[in-house]
Design a protein around this motif. Structure first.
Motif, PDB file in Angstrom:
ATOM      1  N   ALA A   8       0.837  -1.191   0.000  1.00 21.73           N
ATOM      2  CA  ALA A   8       0.000   0.000   0.000  1.00 21.73           C
ATOM      3  C   ALA A   8       0.873   1.243   0.000  1.00 21.73           C
ATOM      4  N   ARG A  15      -4.036   0.489  -2.163  1.00 15.68           N
ATOM      5  CA  ARG A  15      -3.361  -0.804  -2.281  1.00 15.68           C
ATOM      6  C   ARG A  15      -3.152  -1.107  -3.755  1.00 15.68           C
ATOM      7  N   THR A  48       1.029  -4.383   3.940  1.00 18.91           N
ATOM      8  CA  THR A  48      -0.099  -4.187   4.850  1.00 18.91           C
ATOM      9  C   THR A  48      -0.258  -5.420   5.734  1.00 18.91           C
TER      10      THR A  48
END
Length: 49
Positions: A8, A15, A48
């Motif tokens: 991201a 993303r 992430t």
């Protein structure tokens, strides 16, 4: 063992990319400078949760 991760953008939090990494060798989060389509520039992208 390879595990799929999502990257991201740090600036806009979109993303953009997905990749895989070796979880046993790299325990910390992956950080790569990639092109963000939303920002229109090369920015830092982090893995992430």
């Amino acid at each position: 063992m390879r595990r799929k991760v999502v990257l991201a953008c740090v600036d806009c939090l979109s993303r953009n990319y997905s990749t895989d990494k070796n979880k046993t060798e790299n325990a910390e989060r992956l950080e790569v400078r990639k092109f963000c389509k939303r920002c229109g520039a090369h920015t830092l992208h982090r893995e992430t949760k």
